[in-house]
Design an enzyme around this catalytic site. Structure first.
Site, PDB file in Angstrom:
ATOM      1  N   HIS A 202       0.743  -1.164  -0.104  1.00  0.00           N
ATOM      2  CA  HIS A 202       0.025  -0.160  -0.022  1.00  0.00           C
ATOM      3  C   HIS A 202       0.731   1.302   0.032  1.00  0.00           C
ATOM      4  CE1 HIS A 202       0.876  -0.077   4.184  1.00  0.00           C
ATOM      5  NE2 HIS A 202       0.606   1.500   4.306  1.00  0.00           N
TER       6      HIS A 202
HETATM    7  C1  UD1 Z   1      -1.863   5.809   5.530  1.00  0.00           C
HETATM    8  C2  UD1 Z   1      -0.501   6.350   6.256  1.00  0.00           C
HETATM    9  C3  UD1 Z   1       0.599   5.181   6.014  1.00  0.00           C
HETATM   10  C4  UD1 Z   1      -0.043   4.047   6.956  1.00  0.00           C
HETATM   11  C5  UD1 Z   1      -1.334   3.739   6.231  1.00  0.00           C
HETATM   12  C6  UD1 Z   1      -2.048   2.422   7.000  1.00  0.00           C
HETATM   13  C7  UD1 Z   1      -0.026   8.657   5.727  1.00  0.00           C
HETATM   14  C8  UD1 Z   1       0.857   9.598   4.722  1.00  0.00           C
HETATM   15  N1  UD1 Z   1       0.062   7.399   5.367  1.00  0.00           N
HETATM   16  O1  UD1 Z   1      -1.532   5.656   4.230  1.00  0.00           O
HETATM   17  O2  UD1 Z   1       1.636   5.533   6.674  1.00  0.00           O
HETATM   18  O3  UD1 Z   1       0.875   2.845   6.745  1.00  0.00           O
HETATM   19  O4  UD1 Z   1      -2.301   4.849   6.227  1.00  0.00           O
HETATM   20  O5  UD1 Z   1      -2.896   1.805   5.961  1.00  0.00           O
HETATM   21  O6  UD1 Z   1      -1.022   9.051   6.451  1.00  0.00           O
HETATM   22  N2  UD1 Z   1      -9.087   5.274   1.150  1.00  0.00           N
HETATM   23  C9  UD1 Z   1     -10.573   4.509   0.940  1.00  0.00           C
HETATM   24  N3  UD1 Z   1     -10.809   3.977   2.332  1.00  0.00           N
HETATM   25  C10 UD1 Z   1     -10.244   4.132   3.473  1.00  0.00           C
HETATM   26  C11 UD1 Z   1      -9.058   4.869   3.521  1.00  0.00           C
HETATM   27  C12 UD1 Z   1      -8.728   5.408   2.578  1.00  0.00           C
HETATM   28  O7  UD1 Z   1     -10.603   4.300  -0.006  1.00  0.00           O
HETATM   29  O8  UD1 Z   1     -10.871   3.687   4.373  1.00  0.00           O
HETATM   30  C13 UD1 Z   1      -8.256   5.666   0.111  1.00  0.00           C
HETATM   31  C14 UD1 Z   1      -8.290   7.204  -0.044  1.00  0.00           C
HETATM   32  O9  UD1 Z   1      -9.227   7.704  -0.392  1.00  0.00           O
HETATM   33  C15 UD1 Z   1      -7.072   7.679  -0.601  1.00  0.00           C
HETATM   34  C16 UD1 Z   1      -6.231   6.194  -0.467  1.00  0.00           C
HETATM   35  O10 UD1 Z   1      -7.123   5.022  -0.022  1.00  0.00           O
HETATM   36  O11 UD1 Z   1      -7.279   7.636  -1.976  1.00  0.00           O
HETATM   37  C17 UD1 Z   1      -5.012   6.385   0.426  1.00  0.00           C
HETATM   38  O12 UD1 Z   1      -5.593   6.985   1.890  1.00  0.00           O
HETATM   39  P1  UD1 Z   1      -4.692   7.736   2.984  1.00  0.00           P
HETATM   40  O13 UD1 Z   1      -5.551   7.739   4.179  1.00  0.00           O
HETATM   41  O14 UD1 Z   1      -4.515   9.021   2.260  1.00  0.00           O
HETATM   42  O15 UD1 Z   1      -3.227   6.935   3.050  1.00  0.00           O
HETATM   43  P2  UD1 Z   1      -2.776   5.559   3.180  1.00  0.00           P
HETATM   44  O16 UD1 Z   1      -2.319   5.084   1.830  1.00  0.00           O
HETATM   45  O17 UD1 Z   1      -4.012   4.762   3.806  1.00  0.00           O
END
Ligand code: UD1
Length: 350
Positions: A202
């Site tokens: 991820h």
């Molecule tokens: C975040 C953390 C990372 C951690 C990870 C655990 C930061 C910079 N990164 O990354 O350190 O290892 O969480 O999982 O804070 N999304 C969904 N549904 C959700 C959550 C996210 O669809 O419930 C989508 C978001 O809309 C986005 C993408 O996934 O498009 C990334 O989500 P985001 O929370 O920005 O970062 P992570 O990759 O989860």
């Protein structure tokens, strides 16, 4: 003591579970969920399975760019702190929620405690590295999982308020491991213990780079073994956007709840991951790990031989997966004895 705790992403829910339980025995805790993770299988399931109290505040600040997301969290947390006037703010790890919590508190002169302080990858291209460096410099109580993390802080001039307490994630894992027997995850995917590999991907470095993502999926195909692959939402989007497909030996599934994850990991022969938490959890459960990154913060797991760093190099991933040797020694790392939460809560009380 009145404590505002900030959580928002999956690994923070896991770490907060034992700490919130212990804090609430003697103190008033106000739990703030930034909303960074919002899907039920990324958030709600952890609260239910780990018995985390319902957050007093939901900010709903998930999605969007780093700037937009962090700004929304900062605004929301500032409002909570102005209203509640806590004695302390508690933040975990290295996500955008961590940074927003520390920054909002420091500007309002509220002391900040940082759980998992002093971790460094020395790669400033990682958003997490920026978040953790800034958070450490804004904190006055810093809880390190190991001596190496304490030394990183000292090298940056941070020496007061630093305590090596071990890792509260180990405490959460010990608790969950007892209950993971009830998980149906192996039956659901028709897997038997040690017959499969568990994989997760991820990190932005891997998902947002089509070449790296393609190499990783190619390596999964070359490994040829059954691979259980819980897919993070950003990875699902990235695979589709890059026009890639998941090889036939790989069984993709939705992100797992904690008990299913612990069961799937405990019974795996090997784990391939770019997650920080899984590298440690694999170590504590004595499962060999191959890390799909160019470096790690959890260097002790590499020094003991249980973790190998291979990046997104297709040949290196396949070669490491083919080498089934297990190190003979398994020294205790990051505490791992279930005592970290007690030490940490004792230090917060002062
Ligand atoms: C975040 C953390 C990372 C951690 C990870 C655990 C930061 C910079 N990164 O990354 O350190 O290892 O969480 O999982 O804070 N999304 C969904 N549904 C959700 C959550 C996210 O669809 O419930 C989508 C978001 O809309 C986005 C993408 O996934 O498009 C990334 O989500 P985001 O929370 O920005 O970062 P992570 O990759 O989860």
């Amino acid at each position: 003591m009145k404590i505002v705790t900030i959580v928002g992403a999956r690994p923070q829910f896991i770490k907060a579970a034992p700490v919130s339980r212990a804090l609430r025995e003697r103190h008033q805790e106000i739990l703030v969920h930034t909303g960074q993770h919002y899907d039920d299988n990324m958030s709600g399931v952890f609260f239910r399975e780990l018995g985390i109290p319902e957050p007093e505040v939901h900010l709903g600040a998930g999605g969007g760019s780093h700037g937009a997301q962090t700004a929304a969290m900062l605004t929301g947390i500032e409002g909570v702190l102005q209203r509640e006037r806590p004695d302390r703010v508690l933040v975990y790890g290295d996500t955008n929620s961590t940074l927003a919590g520390a920054l909002a508190a420091a500007k309002l002169h509220v002391p900040v405690a940082h759980v998992e302080a002093g971790l460094r990858s020395f790669n400033r291209r990682m958003p997490e590295e920026i978040n953790r460096v800034v958070t450490d410099h804004l904190s006055d109580l810093l809880f390190c999982p190991s001596e190496i993390s304490q030394r990183h802080l000292a090298a940056e001039g941070i020496v007061s308020g630093v305590h090596v307490v071990g890792d509260v994630m180990a405490d959460a894992l010990l608790n969950a491991a007892r209950r993971a027997d009830a998980s149906q995850i192996l039956i659901q995917h028709q897997l038997s213990p040690r017959s499969y590999v568990l994989a997760t991907v991820h990190r932005a470095d891997n998902t947002d780079d089509g070449v790296r993502l393609a190499a990783i999926l190619q390596a999964f195909a070359d490994i040829g073994r059954t691979i259980l692959f819980p897919v993070h939402p950003r990875t699902r989007k990235a695979i589709a956007a890059a026009g890639l497909s998941v090889p036939s030996n790989v069984r993709p599934c939705e992100p797992l709840g904690y008990l299913d994850l612990v069961r799937a990991l405990r019974d795996a022969d090997l784990v391939l991951t770019d997650s920080g938490g899984l590298q440690k959890e694999a170590y504590w459960l004595s499962v060999p790990c191959i890390t799909l990154r160019d470096e790690t913060e959890w260097v002790e797991t590499v020094e003991t031989g249980w973790n190998r760093i291979v990046g997104a190099d297709r040949a290196a991933i396949v070669a490491a997966a083919a080498d089934g040797r297990r190190p003979g020694d398994h020294p205790a790392l990051y505490g791992g004895d279930g005592q970290a939460t007690g030490k940490l809560v004792g230090l917060i009380q002062g």
